[in-house]
Design an enzyme around this catalytic site. Structure first.
Site: not given
Ligand code: NDP
Ligand code: OXD
Length: 315
Positions: A230, A278
């Site tokens: 994001r 995006h």
């Molecule tokens: P997940 O919820 O599966 O994973 C999030 C990861 O971030 C976890 O490992 C979590 O730690 C870690 N995390 C969260 N908060 C913190 C923090 N404060 N400090 C350190 N680590 C942290 O998310 P996804 O992998 O499914 O997706 C990630 C992001 O990708 C989405 O939220 C979205 O914003 C973005 N996205 C973008 C897309 C695009 O097309 N550009 C498409 C899809 C997603 P822990 O493992 O310990 O919980």
């Molecule tokens: C998602 C995205 O969060 O598309 O899935 O950004």
């Protein structure tokens, strides 16, 4: 979790893709009553909402919701709503066909920097035929912030290709071939050995602006940033400064604070920035509708759904 009706009432509001989502869900839940935002419905009867960038104020018109499904991996568009009841379950998509696409995006972007394609495009503009030494891939250190459904797949694929990969998350992870770090207290050390930094964190109050002048200063001089998570995770003015002073080599960005990126935004024609709109990973209707339908059945059976968001931490 509350239990569902045998014939749940479902509202879809999906930023122009309502009809495709409805078709995918009707095939999987033939007994459900499924409506889209432009059809007539009684808001009091809606049990479940499926949202992607829903209109502001829509949530508070639905007093009897049992859960909201995000039509994306990110839930920031739902949990940031001031009218979201504190205890209403929010459920996200997990992978749902996005991990493969994220891997492709990051392989391309990481190789862009590792093989000096950024330098070669500048050279091409000046008709400049100069060869650079090809670095050994094992000497290129990639740091992945966020080791969830998407970050862990990206980290593993880059490691399999030969990059030296570390990952950082909130809780400690064990992933074959990846050096892992957890928690705020390890952030500086993790950043200090990231020649290419990938951000795949969710947007939460803790992660907003996590990449700023201070954290950039922990990166090795000449590091590159890839952000497909994001826009809010990066303080944009600080990124421009770090690129202009030469501390950072380049940035590959799929997301921005304001989307679509305004025409006058300085990112567009910055020589060290590559922009994509995006598109890193599109939500796949088939896999996603399977997950949502399965979760509606699970809730109906009194079981916990998969992908339940922790409302305290925001993802
Ligand atoms: P997940 O919820 O599966 O994973 C999030 C990861 O971030 C976890 O490992 C979590 O730690 C870690 N995390 C969260 N908060 C913190 C923090 N404060 N400090 C350190 N680590 C942290 O998310 P996804 O992998 O499914 O997706 C990630 C992001 O990708 C989405 O939220 C979205 O914003 C973005 N996205 C973008 C897309 C695009 O097309 N550009 C498409 C899809 C997603 P822990 O493992 O310990 O919980
Ligand atoms: C998602 C995205 O969060 O598309 O899935 O950004």
């Amino acid at each position: 979790m509350p239990t569902a009706n045998a014939t749940p009432n479902i509202l879809i509001s999906a930023a122009g893709e309502d009809a495709a989502w409805k078709k995918a869900l009707v095939e999987r839940l033939p007994k459900a009553n499924i409506v889209t935002g432009d059809e007539s419905y009684d808001p009091e009867t809606i049990d479940y909402a499926m949202f992607w960038k829903q209109p502001q104020g829509l949530i508070k018109t639905l007093p009897n919701l049992k859960a909201i499904f995000s039509l994306g991996a990110g839930v920031d568009h739902v949990v940031s709503s001031p009218s979201l009841p504190t205890h209403l379950p929010v459920i996200r998509l997990e992978d749902a066909g996005m991990a493969d696409q994220m891997v492709q995006y990051h392989l391309y972007a990481a190789l862009h920097f590792m093989r000096d394609f950024d330098a070669y495009s500048t050279q091409q503009a000046g008709a400049n035929w100069v060869q650079h030494d090809v670095a050994r891939i094992s000497k290129c250190r990639v740091g992945v912030m966020g080791l969830g459904a998407l970050g862990s797949a990206v980290a593993t694929s880059l490691s399999n290709l030969g990059f030296s990969v570390s990952g950082w998350s909130r809780s400690m992870k064990a992933i074959d071939g990846i050096t892992t770090y957890a928690g705020q207290e390890t952030l500086a050390e993790f950043l200090g050995q990231s020649d290419i930094l990938i951000c795949l964190l969710p947007r939460t109050p803790e992660t907003e602006n996590v990449l700023n002048s201070t954290t950039f200063s922990f990166l090795p001089k000449g590091a590159a940033i890839i952000n497909a998570a994001r826009g809010a995770m990066i303080t944009e003015a600080d990124l421009l400064r770090a690129l202009d002073t030469g501390h950072l080599r380049g940035a590959f960005l799929d997301v921005a604070v304001t989307e679509p990126l305004p025409e006058s935004h300085p990112f567009w024609d910055h020589p060290k920035i590559r922009i994509t709109p995006h598109i890193a990973a599109a939500t796949r209707f088939e896999e996603s509708a399977d997950q949502i339908a399965d979760n509606i059945v699970r809730i109906g059976n009194g079981e916990a759904p998969r992908g339940l968001v922790d409302r305290q931490i925001g993802y």
